[in-house]
Enzyme design. Sequence first.
Site, mmCIF file in Angstrom:
data_model
loop_
_atom_site.group_PDB
_atom_site.id
_atom_site.type_symbol
_atom_site.label_atom_id
_atom_site.label_comp_id
_atom_site.label_asym_id
_atom_site.label_seq_id
_atom_site.Cartn_x
_atom_site.Cartn_y
_atom_site.Cartn_z
ATOM 1 N N LYS A 269 11.790 41.382 112.586
ATOM 2 C CA LYS A 269 11.067 39.956 113.052
ATOM 3 C C LYS A 269 9.575 39.367 111.911
ATOM 4 C CE LYS A 269 8.917 38.719 117.124
ATOM 5 N NZ LYS A 269 9.271 38.234 118.604
ATOM 6 N N ARG A 279 4.928 29.178 121.790
ATOM 7 C CA ARG A 279 3.931 29.804 122.180
ATOM 8 C C ARG A 279 3.037 28.864 123.059
ATOM 9 N NH1 ARG A 279 1.762 33.263 117.109
ATOM 10 N NH2 ARG A 279 3.308 34.969 116.972
ATOM 11 N N LYS A 291 -0.227 38.622 114.529
ATOM 12 C CA LYS A 291 0.241 39.848 115.806
ATOM 13 C C LYS A 291 0.940 41.149 113.799
ATOM 14 C CE LYS A 291 2.220 38.024 119.069
ATOM 15 N NZ LYS A 291 3.612 37.531 120.700
ATOM 16 N N GLU A 307 13.700 48.733 108.609
ATOM 17 C CA GLU A 307 13.836 48.711 109.577
ATOM 18 C C GLU A 307 15.789 48.766 110.233
ATOM 19 O OE1 GLU A 307 11.515 48.162 112.295
ATOM 20 O OE2 GLU A 307 9.960 47.340 111.457
ATOM 21 N N LYS A 322 14.219 37.324 111.877
ATOM 22 C CA LYS A 322 14.100 36.377 112.696
ATOM 23 C C LYS A 322 11.898 35.367 112.025
ATOM 24 C CE LYS A 322 11.248 35.129 116.728
ATOM 25 N NZ LYS A 322 10.689 35.590 118.037
ATOM 26 N N SER A 348 11.810 27.898 116.849
ATOM 27 C CA SER A 348 10.541 26.571 117.497
ATOM 28 C C SER A 348 10.439 25.853 116.497
ATOM 29 C CB SER A 348 9.715 27.489 118.676
ATOM 30 O OG SER A 348 9.028 27.826 117.691
ATOM 31 N N TYR A 387 18.302 26.699 119.524
ATOM 32 C CA TYR A 387 17.598 25.364 119.992
ATOM 33 C C TYR A 387 18.156 24.205 120.451
ATOM 34 C CZ TYR A 387 13.226 28.059 120.782
ATOM 35 O OH TYR A 387 12.560 29.187 120.863
HETATM 36 C C1 PBG Z 1 7.897 36.734 121.953
HETATM 37 C C2 PBG Z 1 9.012 36.426 121.222
HETATM 38 C C3 PBG Z 1 8.718 34.901 120.333
HETATM 39 C C4 PBG Z 1 9.403 34.803 119.900
HETATM 40 C C5 PBG Z 1 10.478 34.904 120.654
HETATM 41 N N1 PBG Z 1 10.316 35.966 121.301
HETATM 42 C C6 PBG Z 1 7.337 34.829 120.044
HETATM 43 C C7 PBG Z 1 5.914 36.047 119.316
HETATM 44 O O1 PBG Z 1 6.624 36.949 118.653
HETATM 45 O O2 PBG Z 1 5.673 35.210 119.411
HETATM 46 C C8 PBG Z 1 9.556 32.985 119.076
HETATM 47 C C9 PBG Z 1 10.586 32.307 119.552
HETATM 48 C C10 PBG Z 1 10.377 30.908 118.836
HETATM 49 O O3 PBG Z 1 9.599 30.691 118.324
HETATM 50 O O4 PBG Z 1 11.612 29.946 118.758
HETATM 51 N N2 PBG Z 1 8.422 38.990 121.889
#
Ligand code: PBG
Length: 402
Positions: A269, A279, A291, A307, A322, A348, A387
């Site tokens: 991720k 968010r 992050k 990982e 991701k 997203s 989505y």
């Molecule tokens: C949070 C989480 C996030 C997403 C899934 N779980 C956001 C982040 O890590 O800040 C993002 C999913 C998306 O953007 O569709 N743990």
Amino acid sequence: MKIPAAIVLAISATANGFTSSSPTVSRSALFGAGNTDPVDPTMNGIDDNLGYEAFDPTAGDSPAVARNNNGGVWVKQRARPRRNRKSAGVRAMVRENIVTPANFIYPLFIHNEDHNTDIVSMPGCQRHCAESMLKEIGEALELGVKTFVLFPKVEDELKTNLACEAYNPEGIVHRSIRMIKEKYPEAIVCTDVALDPYSDQGHDGVVENGVILNDITVNQLCKQAVSQAKAGADIVAPSDMQDGRVKAIRDALDSEGFTNVSILSYTAKYASAYYGPFRDALDSHPGFGDKKTYQQDPANGREALIEAALDAEEGADMLMVKPGMPYLDIIRRLKDASDLPIAAYHVSGEYSMLKAAVEKGWLDEKDVVLETLTCFKRAGADIILTYYAKQAAQWIKEDGLY
Ligand code: PBG
């Protein structure tokens, strides 16, 4: 071909004839929908009246193009990949990757209200009230989508640094899992394991002096995962990117008797700007900083293999990459490195980019979405979180497996 008189008039009325696009006459009306006069396969004499000497690829000592037994021009090419593309039937026969609704995991945003709220930066997505969540799941199940992942928007007053609301058995996720399982026992419910929706710091873990504490966070995540399993979750998906969390969560689940609950690990991720609209949806933007001290650097590919090896060793059942589209190389590298199922999260920001272009009329939504989802499979993803899950399943149902 013959051009109808009315169209000739329309053409001659424009200053520069064919190159001008007349507002009233479409190109296909002018030129026909592929209905041309026959083309002479010898191509003899076609350049005779040009008034200059055109190059002839069939002439000279080293002709680029040969002639066959009938005098027709012939590119001496035996292997012709176009043969396998010549009709819809042949293309379908040789197709390597097909997306089906069963490959999808459908992410749903939920909140503690009695109405739905639009998510402005994700047109077509909403934060669902309980009733609407159930309706959406019912409709998706009808279309063959079997797995759902829940993302809660939590009220500000429930957020703390330790994020204890994450394991409240009466929390919104826990109540929702029970409702789904009661109404649709066949639905596969997946939960997000991370503290951000519950954190007053807007981070995935517990914070001290600006630092996200790894082991303290893992301790909380174990409680969160076990509480979700108790509520009926089939799959827990740690998205927090703390070290050692998969092993700790596996041990926690097993020691409480949940040996059948799966772990879908967010293995690779990345600290990505593509999460912005998510968010917005959860009102979970980081309260400070970013992050980058726990999510991966987008510049790194090999690191994802570290990982992946750890997650497999720690007991993950499935590995996720991701975001998706910009990280297809990582999907492929994990697929080649591991025999575990690979998931891709079409996040997203990727969704919003497509929607924005579609709303402007710049992309054809159905074609571009089905192509995108197929590309995830080609890259090596077995599972796709998107989505678009319900919409894509609808299109696939209408068309059959394309
Ligand atoms: C949070 C989480 C996030 C997403 C899934 N779980 C956001 C982040 O890590 O800040 C993002 C999913 C998306 O953007 O569709 N743990």
